[in-house]
Design an enzyme around this catalytic site. Structure first.
Site, short mmCIF file in Angstrom:
data_model
loop_
_atom_site.label_atom_id
_atom_site.label_comp_id
_atom_site.label_asym_id
_atom_site.label_seq_id
_atom_site.Cartn_x
_atom_site.Cartn_y
_atom_site.Cartn_z
N THR A 1 27.26 4.07 -56.75
CA THR A 1 25.85 4.04 -57.14
C THR A 1 25.78 3.99 -58.67
OG1 THR A 1 25.31 5.30 -55.18
CG2 THR A 1 23.64 5.27 -56.93
N PHE B 1 24.94 3.13 -48.16
CA PHE B 1 23.87 4.04 -47.73
C PHE B 1 24.36 5.09 -46.73
CE2 PHE B 1 22.00 0.00 -49.00
CZ PHE B 1 21.03 0.43 -49.92
N LYS C 1 19.16 0.94 -54.15
CA LYS C 1 19.96 2.14 -53.85
C LYS C 1 19.27 3.40 -54.41
CE LYS C 1 23.02 5.01 -52.76
NZ LYS C 1 23.13 5.49 -51.41
N GLY D 1 13.56 22.89 -45.55
CA GLY D 1 14.76 23.70 -45.76
C GLY D 1 14.78 24.33 -47.13
N GLY E 1 20.13 18.89 -51.57
CA GLY E 1 21.25 18.98 -52.51
C GLY E 1 22.25 17.89 -52.21
N CYS F 1 24.53 13.38 -54.16
CA CYS F 1 23.78 12.17 -54.51
C CYS F 1 22.30 12.35 -54.82
CB CYS F 1 23.97 11.12 -53.43
SG CYS F 1 25.68 10.55 -53.43
N LYS G 1 24.84 20.65 -46.52
CA LYS G 1 24.25 20.41 -45.20
C LYS G 1 25.38 20.60 -44.19
CE LYS G 1 25.10 15.46 -44.91
NZ LYS G 1 24.59 14.16 -44.58
N ARG H 1 28.95 20.21 -53.44
CA ARG H 1 28.33 19.72 -54.67
C ARG H 1 26.80 19.88 -54.60
NH1 ARG H 1 31.37 13.98 -55.32
NH2 ARG H 1 31.39 14.09 -53.05
P1 NAD Z 1 34.33 11.12 -54.26
O1 NAD Z 1 34.38 12.00 -55.42
O2 NAD Z 1 34.38 11.69 -52.90
O3 NAD Z 1 35.54 10.06 -54.33
C1 NAD Z 1 35.84 9.30 -55.43
C2 NAD Z 1 37.35 9.08 -55.47
O4 NAD Z 1 37.63 8.13 -56.51
C3 NAD Z 1 38.13 10.35 -55.82
O5 NAD Z 1 39.09 10.60 -54.81
C4 NAD Z 1 38.80 10.00 -57.15
O6 NAD Z 1 40.07 10.58 -57.32
C5 NAD Z 1 38.88 8.50 -57.08
N1 NAD Z 1 39.03 7.81 -58.36
C6 NAD Z 1 38.40 8.05 -59.54
N2 NAD Z 1 38.82 7.19 -60.48
C7 NAD Z 1 39.72 6.37 -59.89
C8 NAD Z 1 40.52 5.27 -60.34
N3 NAD Z 1 40.46 4.85 -61.60
N4 NAD Z 1 41.35 4.67 -59.46
C9 NAD Z 1 41.44 5.11 -58.18
N5 NAD Z 1 40.71 6.14 -57.70
C10 NAD Z 1 39.87 6.76 -58.54
O7 NAD Z 1 33.03 10.21 -54.46
P2 NAD Z 1 32.11 9.58 -53.34
O8 NAD Z 1 31.26 10.64 -52.75
O9 NAD Z 1 32.95 8.74 -52.45
O10 NAD Z 1 31.14 8.66 -54.22
C11 NAD Z 1 31.60 7.48 -54.84
C12 NAD Z 1 30.38 6.68 -55.29
O11 NAD Z 1 29.61 6.29 -54.15
C13 NAD Z 1 29.41 7.42 -56.20
O12 NAD Z 1 28.84 6.51 -57.09
C14 NAD Z 1 28.35 7.93 -55.24
O13 NAD Z 1 27.10 8.11 -55.87
C15 NAD Z 1 28.27 6.77 -54.26
N6 NAD Z 1 27.81 7.14 -52.90
C16 NAD Z 1 28.23 8.29 -52.33
C17 NAD Z 1 27.83 8.59 -51.02
C18 NAD Z 1 28.22 9.89 -50.36
O14 NAD Z 1 27.66 10.21 -49.32
N7 NAD Z 1 29.15 10.66 -50.89
C19 NAD Z 1 27.05 7.68 -50.31
C20 NAD Z 1 26.68 6.48 -50.93
C21 NAD Z 1 27.08 6.21 -52.23
C1 UGA Z 2 22.17 10.78 -48.79
C2 UGA Z 2 21.44 9.61 -48.11
O1 UGA Z 2 20.88 10.05 -46.88
C3 UGA Z 2 22.38 8.43 -47.85
O2 UGA Z 2 21.66 7.34 -47.31
C4 UGA Z 2 23.01 8.03 -49.18
O3 UGA Z 2 23.95 6.99 -48.98
C5 UGA Z 2 23.72 9.22 -49.79
O4 UGA Z 2 22.77 10.30 -49.98
C6 UGA Z 2 24.29 8.91 -51.13
O5 UGA Z 2 23.80 8.06 -51.84
O6 UGA Z 2 25.25 9.59 -51.43
P1 UGA Z 2 23.82 12.73 -48.03
O7 UGA Z 2 23.69 13.21 -49.43
O8 UGA Z 2 25.15 12.63 -47.42
O9 UGA Z 2 23.16 11.26 -47.89
O10 UGA Z 2 22.97 13.70 -47.11
P2 UGA Z 2 21.53 13.70 -46.42
O11 UGA Z 2 21.71 13.80 -44.98
O12 UGA Z 2 20.66 12.63 -46.93
O13 UGA Z 2 20.98 15.10 -46.95
C7 UGA Z 2 20.73 15.31 -48.34
C8 UGA Z 2 20.08 16.67 -48.53
O14 UGA Z 2 18.76 16.68 -47.98
C9 UGA Z 2 20.83 17.81 -47.86
O15 UGA Z 2 20.81 18.94 -48.70
C10 UGA Z 2 20.03 18.07 -46.59
O16 UGA Z 2 20.13 19.38 -46.11
C11 UGA Z 2 18.62 17.78 -47.08
N1 UGA Z 2 17.70 17.39 -45.99
C12 UGA Z 2 17.89 16.21 -45.33
C13 UGA Z 2 16.63 18.20 -45.68
O17 UGA Z 2 16.44 19.28 -46.28
N2 UGA Z 2 15.77 17.80 -44.70
C14 UGA Z 2 15.92 16.64 -44.03
O18 UGA Z 2 15.08 16.34 -43.14
C15 UGA Z 2 17.00 15.82 -44.34
#
Ligand code: NAD
Ligand code: UGA
Length: 465
Positions: A122, A148, A200, A249, A253, A256, A318, A325
């Site tokens: 993102t 997503f 996004k 809730g 948190g 993201c 959650k 985080r």
């Molecule tokens: P994460 O911290 O779980 O994983 C990222 C990984 O990248 C780590 O294991 C880290 O060691 C690795 N990394 C960092 N620099 C690197 C490099 N130079 N080469 C190889 N590996 C490297 O992060 P995440 O939750 O997977 O999120 C990644 C991105 O996706 C963020 O921008 C986040 O906003 C976005 N995103 C996250 C979610 C989610 O639910 N977690 C959903 C949609 C989008």
């Molecule tokens: C969220 C989005 O739902 C994903 O679509 C997106 O890809 C992701 O962020 C991202 O960009 O990282 P995520 O953070 O895994 O996913 O979790 P959610 O299920 O969205 O919950 C986020 C927070 O909202 C949690 O703290 C959860 O407890 C809270 N929540 C969610 C509520 O309090 N009420 C609800 O009805 C839903």
């Protein structure tokens, strides 16, 4: 079928790699954390994610999925390279692009001509151009393809998305990325990179707004004597509103919503727009955590003569994830400890038996000496420290961790449920009542049936009911 490289083996990268291998592509997934890679090579999953282990094991077994340390060589020979590295929040609220830049610098020289680099992290609007200029490879195309998925249901969300968004100024590159998903049945939105990046952030900010709105309605319900559950039922049947993301809730948190909401406010500011609505959503979320903390303290203080602590069930942001985080539960526990209240917590993913790992002794802790990379202050080190440090910080402040929910509740004055783990619904609340010094429950996720608890002699407080 294509040869694909995925950079970053976190929630997004590992899911992307395992699912693309499952769809028949030949995938190399890399990370800079040597321990993470060595675990993955053995089929061990470093995060809690339903269905991921099966996919990783089957990918390794079929030879479709492999893991390597570092991005430098992982990307050569690939047709498509996915960037799935973190974009955490900077102090001023903007997104930190340094991990993206680091990763792109590592791969730039080794990409084959004609490779498509896909940004799945993102990133701020305009980042596709930043990646292009950092790469400095006119023979390589850069495409935005935001993700997503939700933590806890990442595999399901990846394989059954509501839509696939592809942002590119080059139609050929967009088609090549779309083809990777050809086995997935979902609407495809193709647009320019800036619109894809905006989709996004706007999606996350909208969902966060929806939750803050229902939290505010829940507070209103308490003030006027309404029941938020019935209000949600009556609202949700309107298909324009729907039932999703209307669960009140302790505040939203995770890794993201908080960072992306702040980043969007920042992006708007840079563009000369004051996104006041979103600023209100953010402060409503901060206020929600305060309200919840006050309710727990109020219950705790209502009988000063009683002994006992606050038992907390749930620490993750959650249920069905191990991610701490920006967890509201962690913030609330911190405030309770700062108010000199003894807290004993139970969370299925934070167990006393794993506390060794918080001293850096685990498989997951990053071993600096094992790094082959001179650039040692790597993201893996910084990020792994953040979970480790968070728990250690809480322990240093006095948090005690119990091995099961009954042990956390034993001798407590108030029980506070802060994460909606399903198992908390099915506990023996009669047994818990007998072990408490006073029967008081704060149900921060409206998980339980108040009448049943009242029959057991509990004072029950939920959210908006
Ligand atoms: P994460 O911290 O779980 O994983 C990222 C990984 O990248 C780590 O294991 C880290 O060691 C690795 N990394 C960092 N620099 C690197 C490099 N130079 N080469 C190889 N590996 C490297 O992060 P995440 O939750 O997977 O999120 C990644 C991105 O996706 C963020 O921008 C986040 O906003 C976005 N995103 C996250 C979610 C989610 O639910 N977690 C959903 C949609 C989008
Ligand atoms: C969220 C989005 O739902 C994903 O679509 C997106 O890809 C992701 O962020 C991202 O960009 O990282 P995520 O953070 O895994 O996913 O979790 P959610 O299920 O969205 O919950 C986020 C927070 O909202 C949690 O703290 C959860 O407890 C809270 N929540 C969610 C509520 O309090 N009420 C609800 O009805 C839903």
């Amino acid at each position: 079928m294509s040869n694909v490289t995925v950079i970053g083996a976190g929630y997004v990268g590992l899911t992307t790699a395992a699912c693309l291998a499952h769809l028949g592509h030949k995938v190399v997934c890399c990370d800079i954390d040597p321990n993470r890679i060595s675990m993955l090579e053995q089929g061990k999953i470093p995060i809690v994610e339903d269905g991921l282990e099966e996919l990783v094991l089957s990918g390794i077994g079929s030879g479709q999925l492999s893991f390597v340390l570092g991005a430098r060589h992982a990307a050569s020979g690939s047709e498509v390279v996915f960037l799935c590295v973190p974009t955490p929040q900077r102090q001023d609220g903007s997104a930190d692009m340094s991990y993206i830049v680091e990763a792109v610098n590592e791969i730039a020289e080794n990409l084959d001509p004609g490779t498509v680099v896909v940004n799945k992290s993102t990133v701020p609007v305009g980042s596709t151009t930043v990646v292009e200029s950092t790469l400095n490879r006119p023979d390589v195309l850069v495409v935005s393809n935001p993700e997503f998925l939700r933590e806890g249901s990442a595999v399901h969300d990846f394989l059954h998305p509501e839509r696939i968004v592809i942002g590119s100024d080059d139609q050929g590159a967009a088609i090549r990325v779309a083809t990777l998903y050809s086995k997935i049945n979902a609407p495809l939105v193709t647009t320019d990179p800036s619109s894809a990046e905006t989709i996004k952030y706007a999606s996350n900010a909208f969902l966060a707004t929806k939750i803050s709105f229902i939290n505010a309605v829940a507070n209103l319900c308490e003030a006027v004597g309404a029941d938020v559950r019935d209000v949600i039922l009556g609202m949700g049947y309107d298909s324009r509103i729907g039932f999703e993301f209307l669960k009140p809730g302790p505040g939203w948190g995770g890794s993201c919503f908080p960072k992306d909401t702040r980043a969007l406010i920042n992006i708007a500011e840079d563009g000369g727009y004051d996104f006041k609505l979103l600023k209100g959503v953010l402060s409503a979320n901060d206020e929600q955590k305060e309200i919840v903390t006050s309710k727990i303290i109020e219950l705790f203080s209502s009988d000063e003569s009683a002994s006992g602590h606050v038992a907390v069930l749930g620490l993750t942001f959650k249920a069905n994830t191990d991610d701490l985080r920006e967890s509201p539960a962690v913030g609330i526990v911190t405030k309770l400890l700062e108010a000199q209240i003894r807290v004993i917590a139970y969370d299925p993913t934070v167990l006393p038996t794993s506390i060794d790992r918080f001293d850096g002794k685990s498989d997951l802790a990053y071993d600096k000496s094992a790094s082959s990379n001179a650039n040692d202050m790597s993201s893996a080190f910084r990020l792994e420290q953040s979970r480790t440090e968070k728990i250690q910080e809480l322990i240093d402040k006095g948090l005690e961790i119990a091995s099961d929910p009954y042990a956390a509740c034993d001798g407590s004055r108030v029980l506070a449920i802060l994460t909606e783990w399903d198992q908390f619904k099915w506990l023996d609340y009669g047994k818990i009542a007998d072990s408490m010094t006073k029967r008081a429950i704060f149900d921060g996720r409206n998980l339980l049936e108040p009448s049943q608890l009242r029959r057991l002699g509990f004072t029950y407080r939920g959210i908006g009911r």
